[in-house]
Design a protein around this motif. Sequence first.
Motif, short mmCIF file in Angstrom:
data_model
loop_
_atom_site.label_atom_id
_atom_site.label_comp_id
_atom_site.label_asym_id
_atom_site.label_seq_id
_atom_site.Cartn_x
_atom_site.Cartn_y
_atom_site.Cartn_z
N VAL A 58 49.46 43.77 40.07
CA VAL A 58 49.90 45.16 39.88
C VAL A 58 48.82 45.99 39.18
CG1 VAL A 58 52.34 44.53 39.85
CG2 VAL A 58 51.13 44.72 37.68
N ASN A 59 48.03 45.32 38.34
CA ASN A 59 46.92 46.03 37.70
C ASN A 59 45.77 46.28 38.68
OD1 ASN A 59 47.12 46.33 34.52
ND2 ASN A 59 48.28 44.53 35.13
N LEU A 60 45.48 45.30 39.51
CA LEU A 60 44.41 45.48 40.48
C LEU A 60 44.78 46.57 41.47
CD1 LEU A 60 43.25 41.80 41.10
CD2 LEU A 60 42.63 43.42 39.27
N SER A 61 46.09 46.76 41.71
CA SER A 61 46.54 47.83 42.60
C SER A 61 46.15 49.20 42.05
CB SER A 61 48.06 47.72 42.78
OG SER A 61 48.53 48.79 43.55
N ASP A 62 46.23 49.36 40.74
CA ASP A 62 45.81 50.64 40.13
C ASP A 62 44.31 50.85 40.30
OD1 ASP A 62 48.15 51.95 39.10
OD2 ASP A 62 48.31 50.33 37.65
N LEU A 63 43.54 49.79 40.13
CA LEU A 63 42.09 49.92 40.35
C LEU A 63 41.81 50.28 41.80
CD1 LEU A 63 40.56 46.93 38.33
CD2 LEU A 63 40.77 49.32 37.63
N ALA A 64 42.54 49.63 42.72
CA ALA A 64 42.34 49.88 44.15
C ALA A 64 42.61 51.34 44.47
CB ALA A 64 43.25 48.98 44.98
N ALA A 65 43.67 51.89 43.88
CA ALA A 65 44.04 53.28 44.17
C ALA A 65 43.02 54.27 43.63
CB ALA A 65 45.42 53.59 43.59
N MET A 66 42.12 53.78 42.78
CA MET A 66 41.06 54.62 42.23
C MET A 66 39.76 54.41 42.99
SD MET A 66 41.78 56.39 39.40
CE MET A 66 40.83 57.66 38.55
N GLY A 67 39.78 53.45 43.93
CA GLY A 67 38.56 53.12 44.67
C GLY A 67 37.63 52.20 43.90
N ALA A 68 38.13 51.60 42.82
CA ALA A 68 37.27 50.78 41.95
C ALA A 68 37.30 49.30 42.37
CB ALA A 68 37.73 50.90 40.50
N THR A 69 36.23 48.61 42.11
CA THR A 69 36.13 47.18 42.36
C THR A 69 36.49 46.43 41.09
OG1 THR A 69 34.35 47.55 43.94
CG2 THR A 69 34.57 45.31 43.06
N PRO A 70 37.52 45.57 41.12
CA PRO A 70 37.94 44.86 39.91
C PRO A 70 36.84 43.92 39.40
CG PRO A 70 39.61 44.68 41.65
CD PRO A 70 38.39 45.27 42.28
N ARG A 71 36.62 43.89 38.09
CA ARG A 71 35.60 42.99 37.51
C ARG A 71 36.16 42.10 36.39
NH1 ARG A 71 30.17 44.00 37.77
NH2 ARG A 71 30.15 41.91 36.91
N TRP A 72 36.84 42.71 35.42
CA TRP A 72 37.27 41.95 34.25
C TRP A 72 38.71 42.28 33.91
CZ3 TRP A 72 32.94 45.37 33.71
CH2 TRP A 72 31.71 44.76 33.89
N VAL A 73 39.42 41.33 33.30
CA VAL A 73 40.78 41.60 32.82
C VAL A 73 41.02 40.93 31.48
CG1 VAL A 73 41.80 41.88 35.12
CG2 VAL A 73 41.76 39.62 34.09
N THR A 74 41.90 41.51 30.69
CA THR A 74 42.42 40.83 29.50
C THR A 74 43.92 40.65 29.69
OG1 THR A 74 42.84 42.90 28.29
CG2 THR A 74 40.67 41.88 27.98
N LEU A 75 44.47 39.67 28.99
CA LEU A 75 45.90 39.33 29.14
C LEU A 75 46.54 39.19 27.76
CD1 LEU A 75 48.39 38.25 30.72
CD2 LEU A 75 47.33 35.97 30.61
N ALA A 76 47.48 40.06 27.46
CA ALA A 76 48.24 39.95 26.21
C ALA A 76 49.63 39.43 26.55
CB ALA A 76 48.33 41.30 25.51
N LEU A 77 50.01 38.35 25.88
CA LEU A 77 51.24 37.64 26.19
C LEU A 77 52.13 37.58 24.98
CD1 LEU A 77 50.09 34.17 27.56
CD2 LEU A 77 51.50 35.84 28.76
#
Length: 281
Positions: A67-86
């Motif tokens: 769902v986060n990568l979908s937001d990047l996609a809608a911006m035309g951005a290429t996903p590179r890094w993520v953090t995860l808070a649990l």
Amino acid sequence: MSPEFELIRRHFVRPMRGDALGPGDDCALVAPSPGCELAVTSDMLVSGTHFLPDTDPRRLGWKTLAVNLSDLAAMGATPRWVTLALSLPQVDDDWLAALSDGFFECAYIYGVDLIGGDTTRGPLTLCVTAFGEVATGKALRRSGAHDGDDIWVSGQPGRAALGLADVLGRLRLTDARRDECIAALEKPLPRVALGCALQGVASAAIDVSDGLLADLGGDDYEVLFCAPRSAHDSLRRLSESLLLPLTRIGAMCAGCAGDVSLIDAQGCELPVAHRGYDHFS
Ligand code: ADP
Ligand code: MG
């Protein structure tokens, strides 16, 4: 090693493809490519609100990232890094192993590294922050559409809502339809390749996670975008090369922002009962 860091190491530290400084220090360190801006987004998934508590953890891990990568996609951005808070009510190693397998499966397919996060005890909540790169000035914003632009949508929005209705017993889908709709609900495919290809073609874009009509019913991760009529043929070719339906569903016209009319095939305006999901209405 403290039990907390041992848990993080066991489930959330895996070899990284890039050369960022990943989990283990106070901060991660990343170096964006020259000529790029960072696109940054967070999405939170709360048990009982965004997913059913008994959702398969592997699919939940996938979806948390997707769902986060979908937001990047809608911006035309290429996903590179993520953090995860649990936030976890208890430590269930089998559940965490399945969650992290689903998460890393998605991370691997889309080429992102998990570079850090936070882990605490509390009600089950998963929050990802995703960092993508986009050539400076080329991001697809929500605000760029012009009077007369066509409105397009990717995929087949509505499948996730049908899948949920089936899971909740509100309707019964045929077996083939059911598989496809449950997959759309539980394992959405962020439209990253589409988003990148829309740079320089689309005038505006947004992902339609909370419902198609609200963003111009529910939980599909497709891209809604505007493009000039002259882009029609290249979008048809793009749809074929990505094996992804792209459907022209309307047009922009001058008026109040957010004012959407639904017109049927005979040209009559249809009433809209539910415009989409709003957490505070
Ligand atoms: P701090 O006390 O500074 O907040 P933590 O003990 O919470 O540090 O985290 C230690 C390291 O583990 C940090 O590098 C942090 O980014 C990383 N980390 C914590 N939780 C996760 C997680 N769920 N996934 C990936 N990395 C994590
Ligand atoms: Mg911490």
